[in-house]
Structures are given as structure tokens and as C-alpha cells.
Design a protein around this motif. Structure first.
Motif, PDB file in Angstrom:
ATOM      1  N   VAL A  82      61.109  34.886  11.799  1.00  9.30           N
ATOM      2  CA  VAL A  82      61.056  33.349  11.732  1.00  9.30           C
ATOM      3  C   VAL A  82      59.927  32.657  11.036  1.00  9.30           C
ATOM      4  CG1 VAL A  82      59.581  33.681  13.867  1.00  9.30           C
ATOM      5  CG2 VAL A  82      60.957  31.526  13.823  1.00  9.30           C
ATOM      6  N   ILE A  83      60.384  31.480  10.413  1.00  3.73           N
ATOM      7  CA  ILE A  83      59.130  31.122   9.510  1.00  3.73           C
ATOM      8  C   ILE A  83      59.174  29.497  10.031  1.00  3.73           C
ATOM      9  CG2 ILE A  83      60.865  30.811   7.563  1.00  3.73           C
ATOM     10  CD1 ILE A  83      58.438  30.775   5.606  1.00  3.73           C
ATOM     11  N   LYS A  84      58.025  29.133  10.081  1.00  6.78           N
ATOM     12  CA  LYS A  84      57.947  27.616  10.394  1.00  6.78           C
ATOM     13  C   LYS A  84      57.002  27.079   9.317  1.00  6.78           C
ATOM     14  CE  LYS A  84      55.672  24.538  13.840  1.00  6.78           C
ATOM     15  NZ  LYS A  84      54.603  23.959  12.873  1.00  6.78           N
ATOM     16  N   PHE A  85      57.694  26.051   8.675  1.00  5.32           N
ATOM     17  CA  PHE A  85      56.733  25.094   7.786  1.00  5.32           C
ATOM     18  C   PHE A  85      56.145  24.191   8.391  1.00  5.32           C
ATOM     19  CE2 PHE A  85      59.868  27.296   4.856  1.00  5.32           C
ATOM     20  CZ  PHE A  85      58.942  27.687   3.682  1.00  5.32           C
ATOM     21  N   SER A  86      55.034  24.145   8.211  1.00  4.20           N
ATOM     22  CA  SER A  86      54.026  23.099   8.740  1.00  4.20           C
ATOM     23  C   SER A  86      53.443  22.179   7.829  1.00  4.20           C
ATOM     24  CB  SER A  86      52.693  23.847   9.412  1.00  4.20           C
ATOM     25  OG  SER A  86      52.021  24.505   8.489  1.00  4.20           O
ATOM     26  N   ASP A  87      52.957  20.998   8.483  1.00  2.00           N
ATOM     27  CA  ASP A  87      51.847  20.104   7.789  1.00  2.00           C
ATOM     28  C   ASP A  87      51.140  19.140   8.400  1.00  2.00           C
ATOM     29  OD1 ASP A  87      54.988  17.679   7.507  1.00  2.00           O
ATOM     30  OD2 ASP A  87      53.809  18.104   9.158  1.00  2.00           O
ATOM     31  N   SER A  94      55.189  39.533  15.475  1.00  2.00           N
ATOM     32  CA  SER A  94      53.744  39.612  14.901  1.00  2.00           C
ATOM     33  C   SER A  94      53.560  38.799  13.838  1.00  2.00           C
ATOM     34  CB  SER A  94      53.504  41.283  14.567  1.00  2.00           C
ATOM     35  OG  SER A  94      53.706  41.975  15.869  1.00  2.00           O
ATOM     36  N   GLU A  95      52.420  38.066  13.726  1.00  2.94           N
ATOM     37  CA  GLU A  95      52.227  36.953  12.761  1.00  2.94           C
ATOM     38  C   GLU A  95      51.928  37.816  11.486  1.00  2.94           C
ATOM     39  OE1 GLU A  95      48.333  34.109  11.189  1.00  2.94           O
ATOM     40  OE2 GLU A  95      48.868  34.307  13.437  1.00  2.94           O
ATOM     41  N   ILE A  96      52.643  37.469  10.286  1.00  2.00           N
ATOM     42  CA  ILE A  96      52.254  38.235   8.941  1.00  2.00           C
ATOM     43  C   ILE A  96      51.773  37.546   7.995  1.00  2.00           C
ATOM     44  CG2 ILE A  96      54.146  40.051   9.547  1.00  2.00           C
ATOM     45  CD1 ILE A  96      55.891  38.616   7.645  1.00  2.00           C
ATOM     46  N   GLU A 111      50.013  26.947  19.624  1.00  2.00           N
ATOM     47  CA  GLU A 111      50.956  27.070  20.738  1.00  2.00           C
ATOM     48  C   GLU A 111      52.170  27.714  20.073  1.00  2.00           C
ATOM     49  OE1 GLU A 111      53.324  24.283  23.816  1.00  2.00           O
ATOM     50  OE2 GLU A 111      52.153  23.276  22.390  1.00  2.00           O
ATOM     51  N   TRP A 112      52.719  27.522  18.921  1.00  2.67           N
ATOM     52  CA  TRP A 112      53.854  27.942  18.615  1.00  2.67           C
ATOM     53  C   TRP A 112      53.518  29.533  18.345  1.00  2.67           C
ATOM     54  CZ3 TRP A 112      55.977  30.328  13.859  1.00  2.67           C
ATOM     55  CH2 TRP A 112      57.233  30.193  13.803  1.00  2.67           C
ATOM     56  N   LYS A 113      52.548  29.829  17.650  1.00  9.43           N
ATOM     57  CA  LYS A 113      52.291  31.498  17.444  1.00  9.43           C
ATOM     58  C   LYS A 113      52.197  31.966  18.837  1.00  9.43           C
ATOM     59  CE  LYS A 113      48.464  30.961  15.193  1.00  9.43           C
ATOM     60  NZ  LYS A 113      47.331  31.194  14.223  1.00  9.43           N
ATOM     61  N   SER A 114      51.652  31.487  19.696  1.00  9.14           N
ATOM     62  CA  SER A 114      51.815  31.867  21.172  1.00  9.14           C
ATOM     63  C   SER A 114      53.101  32.276  21.652  1.00  9.14           C
ATOM     64  CB  SER A 114      50.880  31.196  22.049  1.00  9.14           C
ATOM     65  OG  SER A 114      50.921  31.543  23.460  1.00  9.14           O
ATOM     66  N   LYS A 174      59.466  40.986  13.408  1.00  6.00           N
ATOM     67  CA  LYS A 174      59.580  41.966  14.418  1.00  6.00           C
ATOM     68  C   LYS A 174      59.405  43.148  13.764  1.00  6.00           C
ATOM     69  CE  LYS A 174      62.435  39.619  17.657  1.00  6.00           C
ATOM     70  NZ  LYS A 174      63.826  39.583  18.142  1.00  6.00           N
ATOM     71  N   GLN A 175      59.794  43.359  12.202  1.00  5.33           N
ATOM     72  CA  GLN A 175      59.648  44.405  11.380  1.00  5.33           C
ATOM     73  C   GLN A 175      58.223  45.078  11.447  1.00  5.33           C
ATOM     74  OE1 GLN A 175      61.660  43.453   7.902  1.00  5.33           O
ATOM     75  NE2 GLN A 175      63.779  44.069   8.622  1.00  5.33           N
ATOM     76  N   GLN A 176      57.311  43.898  11.131  1.00  5.05           N
ATOM     77  CA  GLN A 176      55.818  44.364  11.050  1.00  5.05           C
ATOM     78  C   GLN A 176      55.538  45.357  12.265  1.00  5.05           C
ATOM     79  OE1 GLN A 176      53.982  44.022   8.552  1.00  5.05           O
ATOM     80  NE2 GLN A 176      51.674  44.069   9.142  1.00  5.05           N
ATOM     81  N   LYS A 177      55.908  44.735  13.524  1.00  7.46           N
ATOM     82  CA  LYS A 177      55.561  45.480  14.705  1.00  7.46           C
ATOM     83  C   LYS A 177      56.129  46.808  14.902  1.00  7.46           C
ATOM     84  CE  LYS A 177      54.855  44.258  19.551  1.00  7.46           C
ATOM     85  NZ  LYS A 177      55.048  43.194  20.544  1.00  7.46           N
ATOM     86  N   GLN A 178      57.485  46.844  14.580  1.00  6.28           N
ATOM     87  CA  GLN A 178      58.097  48.110  14.558  1.00  6.28           C
ATOM     88  C   GLN A 178      57.485  49.104  13.560  1.00  6.28           C
ATOM     89  OE1 GLN A 178      62.079  46.890  13.447  1.00  6.28           O
ATOM     90  NE2 GLN A 178      62.431  46.219  15.376  1.00  6.28           N
TER      91      GLN A 178
END
Length: 291
Positions: free
Chosen positions: A232-237, A272-274, A261-264, A285-289
Motif C-alpha cells: 500500500v502506498i500513500k502519496f502525501s503533501d 511494515s514500513e519500507i 496515524e496512517w502508519k500506525s 507485507k512482503q518485507q515482513k515475510q
């Protein structure tokens, strides 16, 4: 008359047709798509985006999506066709890039009427084979299913251009437009995909969220979809962490979602945040696996 001009603007736009050159183009795509064009409009709020696309031939954020998609799908073993889901399609630069650079089946959500006119105008220039891989939903994605009434000044016709804060139906009331926004959830849209009695299954290598403030609500309304999503990717500004939004819209104010909050929220769903920078946050999820 003013009313006639507004009615015309709802149904027509003047496109500044600009060549669109994906960074990682699929050179096996149909011949019609080799000279892809994107519909830009002359509007002050789009000056920066228009300048970048005209200068570089594409929107840089979109090429990173293509890389993320290819990296994720290369590691997958799934019999279900991969879906790319995009919430907040805007004018369609990334949808265009994904269509021309991958074989992804795309489900996109954009509720702003002007953005939709640009998006669909661009898609109609592509080959039928290519545009048949994308479905556009002109609705808002949120935490619950509802219809939201929102009043905005007539001169703020397209103040908030995203899948969570715009209109599809409009009626006049004195100096304001009444905007009825249809809102549903990701889980409602894809209900058949996780119904135990269904033979369908979802395979979502990448889900992109590109909305100013309501990323958390989108996640809360999409737990089942997120359970079948790898990245999942969230573009932010700047709007994510301050109050630079229309405070007259109580629904939007209540939905403010900071990056922290979004990361939580996504971490509780197994992501997992990559990557986290001033442009985007990526959870996988792949990073965690692999750990």
C-alpha cells in the motif's frame, strides 16, 4: 448567461493535449498507444503539474509505481489476475502510466467531475485493448457508505481535486453549489471478492491512496481488501499534517489523517514500513515475510 456557462463547463473542457511518455513503457503495447497524449487544462492549481509533464513527458511519481508493481508481482505466486487499485486518480497520469507500462487490470476511483473529464478524455485516445483494462468509479471512498452534502462557493468549482472531496451531482442555491457526494467503502465495492460463498479471490499487488486527508478512513473501510493487498502506498503533501483544507466541510475535517496515524493503522494490518519521505509512505507485507 452565467448558468449556461456553468452548465457547459460541467460537460466540456478544453484539453491542452500533451505527449505522455512513460519512463518504463511496454514497447509491446498497441500501435495507437505509442503516441499517447494526456489532457491538461489551463488552471492555476495545475500549473506545477502541467509544467512537469510538459517538461519531462510524464509525472515522476508514477514511474515509481511501475517499479513497485513489477517488483511486487515478480515475487508473487498467485492464480488470480493482479489488480492495481488507485484511490484518488486525479487527472489520470498514473493510470495512464500503469496502462502503458504494465499489463495490470486497474480499478480507479475519482469523484471530481473536472478531473473525470480530463481522465476519460485521455483514456479515449488509447486503444480499446488498453483502455479495456481500466474501470473508473466516479465515487468517494471512505469509512462508511453514505451520501454527503457539501456547500462550496461557485468560484471554488474544483477546489479539492481528489477521490474523497468532490462532486458528481450539483444543484444551484444562491451563491453556492450544493454538492451531493456518493461515498462507499473499498470493502463494499469488492464485496464479492471476499464472500466465503464466492469463487472469486483478490490479488492486489499495489494499492495507491492519493487523497489530501482521509487515508485512515479509506483503510478503515477496506480491511478485507487490505488483507489481500501486498503493498500500500500513500502519496502525501502538506495538507496531511496541517489544516489547509476546507474547514466548512465537517466530514473532511473529521477525516484528517496524519502520516504518523496512517502508519500506525497499516502496521496493525500487517504492513511494515519500507519507505517514508516527503512524497510517499510505502507499507509492504512482503518485507515482513522475508524477515
Amino acid at each position: 448567461t452565467t448558468k449556461d456557462k456553468k452548465e457547459k463547463r460541467k460537460n466540456e473542457i478544453e484539453c491542452d493535449w500533451t505527449p505522455y511518455l512513460p519512463k518504463y513503457a511496454n514497447h509491446l503495447r498497441p500501435e495507437e498507444d505509442m503516441s499517447a497524449r494526456i489532457c491538461l487544462v489551463s488552471d492555476p492549481k495545475f500549473l506545477y503539474m502541467n509544467h512537469i509533464i510538459k517538461t519531462t513527458g510524464n509525472w515522476p511519481e508514477c514511474s515509481s509505481l511501475v517499479q513497485l508493481w513489477k517488483r511486487t508481482t515478480n515475487q508473487q505466486i498467485s492464480r488470480s489476475p493482479p489488480l492495481y487499485i488507485e484511490v484518488g486518480t486525479n487527472i489520470g497520469a498514473c493510470v495512464t502510466e500503469m496502462l502503458l507500462s504494465t499489463n495490470a487490470i486497474i480499478i480507479a476511483f475519482e469523484s471530481d467531475d473536472t478531473n473525470l473529464l480530463q481522465l476519460t478524455s485521455t483514456l479515449l485516445t488509447l486503444s480499446k485493448e488498453t483502455r479495456n483494462r481500466v474501470a473508473i468509479f466516479p465515487i468517494r471512498i471512505g469509512k462508511v457508505e453514505t451520501i454527503i452534502d457539501k456547500l462550496t462557493k461557485n468560484n471554488d468549482y474544483n477546489q479539492n481535486n481528489n477521490a474523497t472531496s468532490s462532486s458528481w451531482f450539483r444543484t444551484e442555491k444562491e451563491d453556492y453549489d450544493s454538492m451531493k457526494i456518493i461515498q462507499t467503502t473499498l470493502d463494499n465495492v469488492f464485496e464479492d471478492s471476499y464472500n466465503p460463498s464466492s469463487t472469486l479471490s483478490m490479488n492486489v499487488p499495489v494499492l495507491k491512496i492519493d487523497t489530501p486527508s482521509s487515508g485512515c478512513d479509506i483503510i478503515h473501510g477496506g480491511y478485507h481488501v487490505l488483507s489481500q493487498t501486498q503493498t500500500v502506498i500513500k502519496f502525501s503533501d502538506a495538507r496531511d499534517d496541517n489544516t489547509d483544507i476546507n474547514m466548512n466541510d465537517k466530514n473532511q475535517h473529521a477525516a484528517i489523517c496524519s502520516n504518523e496515524e496512517w502508519k500506525s493503522v497499516i502496521s496493525h494490518l500487517g504492513f511494515s514500513e519500507i519507505e517514508h519521505n516527503n512524497v510517499r509512505i510505502i507499507g509492504s507485507k512482503q518485507q515482513k515475510q522475508q524477515q
